[in-house]
Design a protein around this motif. Structure first.
Motif, PDB file in Angstrom:
ATOM      1  N   LEU A  78       8.224   5.459  -6.827  1.00 33.44           N
ATOM      2  CA  LEU A  78       6.839   5.923  -6.853  1.00 33.44           C
ATOM      3  C   LEU A  78       6.721   7.409  -6.524  1.00 33.44           C
ATOM      4  O   LEU A  78       5.797   8.078  -6.984  1.00 33.44           O
ATOM      5  CB  LEU A  78       5.997   5.113  -5.862  1.00 33.44           C
ATOM      6  CG  LEU A  78       5.812   3.633  -6.187  1.00 33.44           C
ATOM      7  CD1 LEU A  78       4.997   2.956  -5.084  1.00 33.44           C
ATOM      8  CD2 LEU A  78       5.122   3.458  -7.536  1.00 33.44           C
ATOM      9  N   ALA A  79       7.646   7.916  -5.718  1.00 35.56           N
ATOM     10  CA  ALA A  79       7.572   9.316  -5.313  1.00 35.56           C
ATOM     11  C   ALA A  79       8.219  10.260  -6.321  1.00 35.56           C
ATOM     12  O   ALA A  79       7.694  11.342  -6.590  1.00 35.56           O
ATOM     13  CB  ALA A  79       8.224   9.492  -3.939  1.00 35.56           C
TER      14      ALA A  79
ATOM     15  N   LEU B 115      14.229   0.099   3.598  1.00 35.69           N
ATOM     16  CA  LEU B 115      14.050  -0.986   2.625  1.00 35.69           C
ATOM     17  C   LEU B 115      12.883  -0.701   1.680  1.00 35.69           C
ATOM     18  O   LEU B 115      12.987  -0.932   0.471  1.00 35.69           O
ATOM     19  CB  LEU B 115      13.841  -2.309   3.348  1.00 35.69           C
ATOM     20  CG  LEU B 115      15.021  -2.800   4.194  1.00 35.69           C
ATOM     21  CD1 LEU B 115      14.745  -4.200   4.722  1.00 35.69           C
ATOM     22  CD2 LEU B 115      16.319  -2.787   3.397  1.00 35.69           C
ATOM     23  N   VAL B 116      11.776  -0.194   2.214  1.00 31.49           N
ATOM     24  CA  VAL B 116      10.633   0.138   1.357  1.00 31.49           C
ATOM     25  C   VAL B 116      11.030   1.193   0.336  1.00 31.49           C
ATOM     26  O   VAL B 116      10.668   1.116  -0.844  1.00 31.49           O
ATOM     27  CB  VAL B 116       9.450   0.631   2.213  1.00 31.49           C
ATOM     28  CG1 VAL B 116       8.330   1.171   1.330  1.00 31.49           C
ATOM     29  CG2 VAL B 116       8.918  -0.485   3.091  1.00 31.49           C
ATOM     30  N   TRP B 117      11.789   2.185   0.765  1.00 27.52           N
ATOM     31  CA  TRP B 117      12.201   3.286  -0.116  1.00 27.52           C
ATOM     32  C   TRP B 117      13.106   2.789  -1.241  1.00 27.52           C
ATOM     33  O   TRP B 117      12.934   3.145  -2.398  1.00 27.52           O
ATOM     34  CB  TRP B 117      12.927   4.334   0.722  1.00 27.52           C
ATOM     35  CG  TRP B 117      13.185   5.642   0.044  1.00 27.52           C
ATOM     36  CD1 TRP B 117      14.390   6.147  -0.351  1.00 27.52           C
ATOM     37  CD2 TRP B 117      12.215   6.645  -0.298  1.00 27.52           C
ATOM     38  NE1 TRP B 117      14.236   7.384  -0.909  1.00 27.52           N
ATOM     39  CE2 TRP B 117      12.914   7.726  -0.882  1.00 27.52           C
ATOM     40  CE3 TRP B 117      10.838   6.727  -0.156  1.00 27.52           C
ATOM     41  CZ2 TRP B 117      12.262   8.864  -1.336  1.00 27.52           C
ATOM     42  CZ3 TRP B 117      10.189   7.872  -0.602  1.00 27.52           C
ATOM     43  CH2 TRP B 117      10.900   8.921  -1.188  1.00 27.52           C
TER      44      TRP B 117
ATOM     45  N   TYR C 207       2.687   7.907   2.213  1.00 26.78           N
ATOM     46  CA  TYR C 207       3.770   8.889   2.084  1.00 26.78           C
ATOM     47  C   TYR C 207       4.219   9.073   0.641  1.00 26.78           C
ATOM     48  O   TYR C 207       4.330  10.210   0.152  1.00 26.78           O
ATOM     49  CB  TYR C 207       4.977   8.499   2.952  1.00 26.78           C
ATOM     50  CG  TYR C 207       6.079   9.523   2.828  1.00 26.78           C
ATOM     51  CD1 TYR C 207       6.048  10.693   3.580  1.00 26.78           C
ATOM     52  CD2 TYR C 207       7.124   9.361   1.917  1.00 26.78           C
ATOM     53  CE1 TYR C 207       7.028  11.662   3.437  1.00 26.78           C
ATOM     54  CE2 TYR C 207       8.104  10.324   1.769  1.00 26.78           C
ATOM     55  CZ  TYR C 207       8.045  11.473   2.529  1.00 26.78           C
ATOM     56  OH  TYR C 207       9.017  12.442   2.362  1.00 26.78           O
ATOM     57  N   ALA C 208       4.500   7.986  -0.057  1.00 29.94           N
ATOM     58  CA  ALA C 208       5.028   8.097  -1.423  1.00 29.94           C
ATOM     59  C   ALA C 208       4.087   8.851  -2.361  1.00 29.94           C
ATOM     60  O   ALA C 208       4.531   9.737  -3.102  1.00 29.94           O
ATOM     61  CB  ALA C 208       5.365   6.711  -1.987  1.00 29.94           C
TER      62      ALA C 208
ATOM     63  N   PHE D 233      -0.740  11.378 -10.156  1.00 32.19           N
ATOM     64  CA  PHE D 233      -1.037  10.810  -8.847  1.00 32.19           C
ATOM     65  C   PHE D 233       0.125  10.017  -8.264  1.00 32.19           C
ATOM     66  O   PHE D 233       0.380  10.067  -7.059  1.00 32.19           O
ATOM     67  CB  PHE D 233      -2.268   9.909  -8.942  1.00 32.19           C
ATOM     68  CG  PHE D 233      -2.672   9.292  -7.632  1.00 32.19           C
ATOM     69  CD1 PHE D 233      -3.374  10.034  -6.688  1.00 32.19           C
ATOM     70  CD2 PHE D 233      -2.345   7.983  -7.328  1.00 32.19           C
ATOM     71  CE1 PHE D 233      -3.738   9.475  -5.475  1.00 32.19           C
ATOM     72  CE2 PHE D 233      -2.702   7.417  -6.115  1.00 32.19           C
ATOM     73  CZ  PHE D 233      -3.403   8.171  -5.182  1.00 32.19           C
ATOM     74  N   ILE D 234       0.850   9.284  -9.069  1.00 30.71           N
ATOM     75  CA  ILE D 234       1.899   8.403  -8.557  1.00 30.71           C
ATOM     76  C   ILE D 234       2.988   8.264  -9.613  1.00 30.71           C
ATOM     77  O   ILE D 234       2.746   8.414 -10.806  1.00 30.71           O
ATOM     78  CB  ILE D 234       1.324   7.012  -8.188  1.00 30.71           C
ATOM     79  CG1 ILE D 234       2.294   6.234  -7.290  1.00 30.71           C
ATOM     80  CG2 ILE D 234       0.933   6.233  -9.424  1.00 30.71           C
ATOM     81  CD1 ILE D 234       2.474   6.806  -5.915  1.00 30.71           C
ATOM     82  N   GLY D 235       4.201   7.984  -9.141  1.00 27.30           N
ATOM     83  CA  GLY D 235       5.320   7.802 -10.057  1.00 27.30           C
ATOM     84  C   GLY D 235       5.318   6.436 -10.705  1.00 27.30           C
ATOM     85  O   GLY D 235       4.414   5.617 -10.502  1.00 27.30           O
TER      86      GLY D 235
END
Length: 463
Positions: free
Chosen positions: A123-124, A114-116, A206-207, A131-133
């Motif tokens: 974000l990944a 669900l988070v993904w 993780y992301a 640094f982040i998507g």
């Protein structure tokens, strides 16, 4: 009198002209036929530029072979967590914690999914900053087909398969990483706190690291860090996070004084075997194509793992005068971990070296180093995944063969990747645990721990 026509007369010229017209028409018709053939995908009529971010491409650009392999690889990687890791970990804990330990792998699978889908993938794997998507794919917005069905969304990292396949493949990596670190706090964490911790860790730790290493615009990718299938993103990340968790939760009651007999080494063997088979999807699938590089990644995975098992067995014979099934299973995971970052960059000779070094280093990590660190890392998450990931990442810098992956290793870049992952994941995990503990206490009570988590957390038990 009639006049005999000579060659080159008017009628002969008209005949030749007519034949020329027919040839021209035939040529034009052939061109039209080729154009139609190209339009329906029989041959490429137009070269499409590789996308620089997730976007739409003609459906004819999708490779059926690559897609079929990636669907298979995705299923194999999910198999690593459920039931592979669930069985592997459940077999090593005490009887009163078997169900709760296996349940953690299942619960992590659902929470991270669900988070993904909501924001983790965006974000990944969308380009935004080093640094982040960004948020282009929040709730997987824009994923799928165009209204007329002529185009389909793809990732700029894997443009020959539908983006939905890439999302799912990367989701299985996002699942197994936090599932691995649960082994460090086995037998003593409260289930609600574990769920909250995993959700936040997946999003905040993780992301970003996945973005740094695997998104082309990520800062570690720009430094030249090589991580084919997750040495830094998965194993070093999970290893150091697990170590921090072990410190933060404290040792199990009786740790160092009482024996903690494993419930079933048969479970552990079955789990390790499923991990080994699933790892072919993990490493060979990271080629994101059904090609020679995927084949080499599969081969070196097998070679390094076998070498690590035999090395661990030899060390046990030397130290204890006997080899053990638990040691062999641990050696297998050590070899699988260490070859992961290198699997798309080394040949069989390099795999032998990595397996040998991983067997020695992870044996030391799970025995001698564990005693030095003094943390109750219950299932040796740091000793095997952390140390194995570091070994694999650094040896990738030394052993990368341009004939395999087209890349030279860079030890400065590899060391940078290792240190950055250790620091960010270690500090970030500590902060998240502090925050979670304010909302929901991390550790079960002494009474609940004595009763076992199966009963105290889930009101279930193995008869």
């Amino acid at each position: 009198m009639p006049v005999k026509e000579a060659p080159g007369s008017c009628q002969s010229g008209q005949k030749a002209e007519g034949e020329g017209i027919l040839r021209a028409v035939s040529s034009k018709m052939a061109g039209v036929s080729l154009g139609i053939g190209s339009w329906v995908g029989l041959m490429p009529a137009v070269a499409h530029a590789a996308p620089t971010g997730p976007g739409m491409v003609p459906v004819t650009q999708i490779s059926a072979g690559d897609t079929a392999w990636m669907l298979t690889a995705t299923a194999l990687v999910l198999l690593m967590t459920i039931p592979g890791l669930a069985l592997f970990y459940a077999g090593m804990v005490r009887k009163k914690n078997v169900l709760s330990t296996a349940f953690q792998s299942l619960a992590v699978t659902c929470v991270v999914t669900l988070v993904w889908v909501v924001v983790g993938y965006s974000l990944a794997f969308t380009p935004s900053s080093f640094f982040i998507g960004g948020f282009d794919r929040v709730l997987l917005h824009g994923l799928g087909f165009s209204p007329d069905g002529a185009e389909i969304s793809v990732s700029h990292i894997a443009s020959s398969v539908p983006e939905a396949v890439f999302v799912m493949f990367q989701l299985t990596f996002a699942i197994i990483t936090p599932a691995l670190l649960t082994g460090a706090f086995a037998e003593r964490i409260r289930f609600p706190a574990m769920l909250l911790f995993i959700a936040l860790w997946s999003l905040l730790i993780y992301a970003p690291i996945a973005h740094w290493v695997w998104e082309p615009g990520g800062w570690l990718a720009a430094q030249g860090v090589l991580d084919f299938a997750g040495g830094t993103v998965v194993h070093i990340n999970a290893g150091i996070a697990g170590l921090v968790c072990a410190y933060m939760l404290g040792p199990r009651l009786g740790y160092g004084r009482l024996a903690f007999p494993p419930f079933s080494l048969t479970y552990t063997l079955l789990g390790a075997s499923l991990l080994w088979v699933g790892w072919f999807g993990f490493n060979a699938g990271s080629a994101v194509a059904a090609d020679g590089r995927a084949a080499m990644a599969m081969l070196v995975t097998q070679v390094a793992t076998a070498m690590a098992v035999l090395t661990w067995m030899a060390l046990e014979w030397w130290v204890k005068a006997r080899a053990t099934l638990l040691g062999a299973c641990s050696g297998a995971v050590a070899g699988l971990v260490a070859i992961t970052p290198a699997s798309g960059f080394v040949d069989a000779g390099g795999a032998l070296i990595i397996g040998l070094v991983a067997g020695v280093a992870c044996y030391w990590g799970a025995t001698g180093l564990k005693q030095v660190l003094g943390a109750d890392d219950a299932l040796d998450v740091f000793g095997i995944h952390g140390i194995g990931g570091i070994v694999g990442a650094l040896l990738t810098g030394l052993l990368a063969n341009p004939a395999v992956g087209g890349m030279h290793g860079n030890m400065i870049a590899q060391t940078t990747g290792v240190i950055a992952t250790l620091v960010y994941s270690g500090v970030g995990t500590w902060v998240i645990l502090l925050l979670v503990n304010l909302v929901s206490p991390l550790r079960v009570s002494a009474e609940d721990e004595e009763d076992g988590l199966d009963i105290s957390q889930h009101a279930e038990r193995i008869i």
